[in-house]
Design a protein around this motif. Structure first.
Motif, PDB file in Angstrom:
ATOM      1  N   GLN A 158      33.088  40.975 -45.467  1.00 13.07           N
ATOM      2  CA  GLN A 158      34.281  40.495 -44.770  1.00 13.07           C
ATOM      3  C   GLN A 158      34.396  41.200 -43.424  1.00 13.07           C
ATOM      4  O   GLN A 158      34.069  42.382 -43.304  1.00 13.07           O
ATOM      5  N   LEU A 159      34.878  40.455 -42.446  1.00 15.17           N
ATOM      6  CA  LEU A 159      35.086  41.013 -41.115  1.00 15.17           C
ATOM      7  C   LEU A 159      36.565  41.201 -40.861  1.00 15.17           C
ATOM      8  O   LEU A 159      37.365  40.399 -41.322  1.00 15.17           O
ATOM      9  N   PRO A 160      36.926  42.224 -40.104  1.00 18.09           N
ATOM     10  CA  PRO A 160      36.059  43.308 -39.672  1.00 18.09           C
ATOM     11  C   PRO A 160      35.647  44.166 -40.861  1.00 18.09           C
ATOM     12  O   PRO A 160      36.308  44.182 -41.892  1.00 18.09           O
ATOM     13  N   GLY A 208      36.210  46.686 -35.477  1.00 16.49           N
ATOM     14  CA  GLY A 208      37.546  47.165 -35.216  1.00 16.49           C
ATOM     15  C   GLY A 208      38.646  46.169 -34.981  1.00 16.49           C
ATOM     16  O   GLY A 208      39.798  46.551 -34.890  1.00 16.49           O
ATOM     17  N   GLN A 209      38.365  44.922 -34.864  1.00 13.64           N
ATOM     18  CA  GLN A 209      39.418  43.983 -34.501  1.00 13.64           C
ATOM     19  C   GLN A 209      40.177  43.494 -35.729  1.00 13.64           C
ATOM     20  O   GLN A 209      40.176  42.325 -36.067  1.00 13.64           O
ATOM     21  N   ARG A 210      40.854  44.431 -36.362  1.00 15.49           N
ATOM     22  CA  ARG A 210      41.631  44.135 -37.566  1.00 15.49           C
ATOM     23  C   ARG A 210      43.069  43.834 -37.172  1.00 15.49           C
ATOM     24  O   ARG A 210      43.671  44.536 -36.375  1.00 15.49           O
ATOM     25  N   ILE A 211      43.605  42.778 -37.733  1.00 14.71           N
ATOM     26  CA  ILE A 211      45.011  42.431 -37.538  1.00 14.71           C
ATOM     27  C   ILE A 211      45.695  42.548 -38.892  1.00 14.71           C
ATOM     28  O   ILE A 211      45.237  41.990 -39.883  1.00 14.71           O
ATOM     29  N   SER A 212      46.788  43.306 -38.927  1.00 10.16           N
ATOM     30  CA  SER A 212      47.536  43.487 -40.166  1.00 10.16           C
ATOM     31  C   SER A 212      48.991  43.079 -39.935  1.00 10.16           C
ATOM     32  O   SER A 212      49.464  43.017 -38.804  1.00 10.16           O
ATOM     33  N   ASP A 272      46.514  49.424 -30.134  1.00  8.38           N
ATOM     34  CA  ASP A 272      46.541  49.242 -31.587  1.00  8.38           C
ATOM     35  C   ASP A 272      45.453  48.287 -32.077  1.00  8.38           C
ATOM     36  O   ASP A 272      45.206  48.190 -33.271  1.00  8.38           O
ATOM     37  N   PHE A 273      44.869  47.544 -31.160  1.00  7.70           N
ATOM     38  CA  PHE A 273      43.858  46.530 -31.494  1.00  7.70           C
ATOM     39  C   PHE A 273      42.564  46.970 -30.834  1.00  7.70           C
ATOM     40  O   PHE A 273      42.424  46.933 -29.619  1.00  7.70           O
ATOM     41  N   HIS A 274      41.632  47.441 -31.627  1.00  2.70           N
ATOM     42  CA  HIS A 274      40.472  48.152 -31.101  1.00  2.70           C
ATOM     43  C   HIS A 274      39.355  47.229 -30.639  1.00  2.70           C
ATOM     44  O   HIS A 274      38.532  46.798 -31.434  1.00  2.70           O
ATOM     45  N   LEU A 275      39.350  46.957 -29.352  1.00  2.00           N
ATOM     46  CA  LEU A 275      38.233  46.261 -28.729  1.00  2.00           C
ATOM     47  C   LEU A 275      37.090  47.253 -28.558  1.00  2.00           C
ATOM     48  O   LEU A 275      37.291  48.463 -28.647  1.00  2.00           O
ATOM     49  N   ALA A 276      35.906  46.749 -28.290  1.00  2.00           N
ATOM     50  CA  ALA A 276      34.755  47.636 -28.071  1.00  2.00           C
ATOM     51  C   ALA A 276      35.034  48.531 -26.869  1.00  2.00           C
ATOM     52  O   ALA A 276      35.512  48.072 -25.837  1.00  2.00           O
TER      53      ALA A 276
END
Length: 177
Positions: free
Chosen positions: A167-169, A98-102, A115-119
């Motif tokens: 690719q991560l995430p 979930g730690q996608r940055i756009s 907006d930034f999905h930590l566990a």
């Protein structure tokens, strides 16, 4: 120096802990798989096994994580060591899923943790940790469990779906049936 016997020891232990090769439980509408990965860091040896399932909409559910570690002959605080490894792999799970940055027009779209999905607690599976007691000097312990989580999860996803995520995430849209 790198010791292949210690690597083999943690891979064998993690596989045994997870029951590697067993038939996975049937989960209604879900495709299931297991993956295993290894990492050597700070002179410590770590292997992770992940059991996960993938839904038709691409959603991933991790059902269990097993970690085997060889950090030498002495662990002073076993409870603290287990907690450190568990926290490391849960953090890695959050990063993988979930730690996608756009960006939009050069600005980061994620403004805060909403907006930034930590566990989160609801994604944290049981994490079983075992330390091999070997006659080697004590080594690093916390972070080395982190790097092998994503490849183990990718292996479980591949076993469940036949699709490789590289690719991560992870982009779960690629997993839709």
């Amino acid at each position: 120096p790198y010791h292949t016997g210690r690597m083999r020891g943690v891979l064998d232990k993690a596989a045994a802990m997870a029951g590697w090769g067993r038939t996975l439980p049937a989960r209604r509408g879900l495709r299931s798989g297991m993956g295993i990965a290894f990492h050597f860091s700070h002179l410590g040896y770590f292997a992770n096994v992940v059991e996960a399932s993938v839904a038709a909409d691409g959603g991933i559910k991790v059902h269990g994580i097993w970690v085997a570690a060889d950090v030498g002959r002495q662990i002073v605080n076993l409870s603290g060591a287990e907690s450190q490894v568990q926290g490391s792999v849960i953090d890695a799970l959050g990063a993988a899923l979930g730690q996608r940055i756009s960006f939009d027009a050069g600005a980061v779209e994620q403004k805060n943790f909403g907006d930034f999905h930590l566990a989160r607690m609801d994604m944290a599976p049981p994490v079983e940790v075992a330390f091999l007691s070997t006659d080697f000097p004590t080594t690093g312990l916390g972070e080395p469990a982190y790097p092998s989580l994503a490849p183990a999860l990718a292996g479980a996803i591949f076993q469940a779906t036949g699709k490789r995520l590289r690719q991560l995430p992870f982009d779960t849209d690629l997993l839709k049936a």
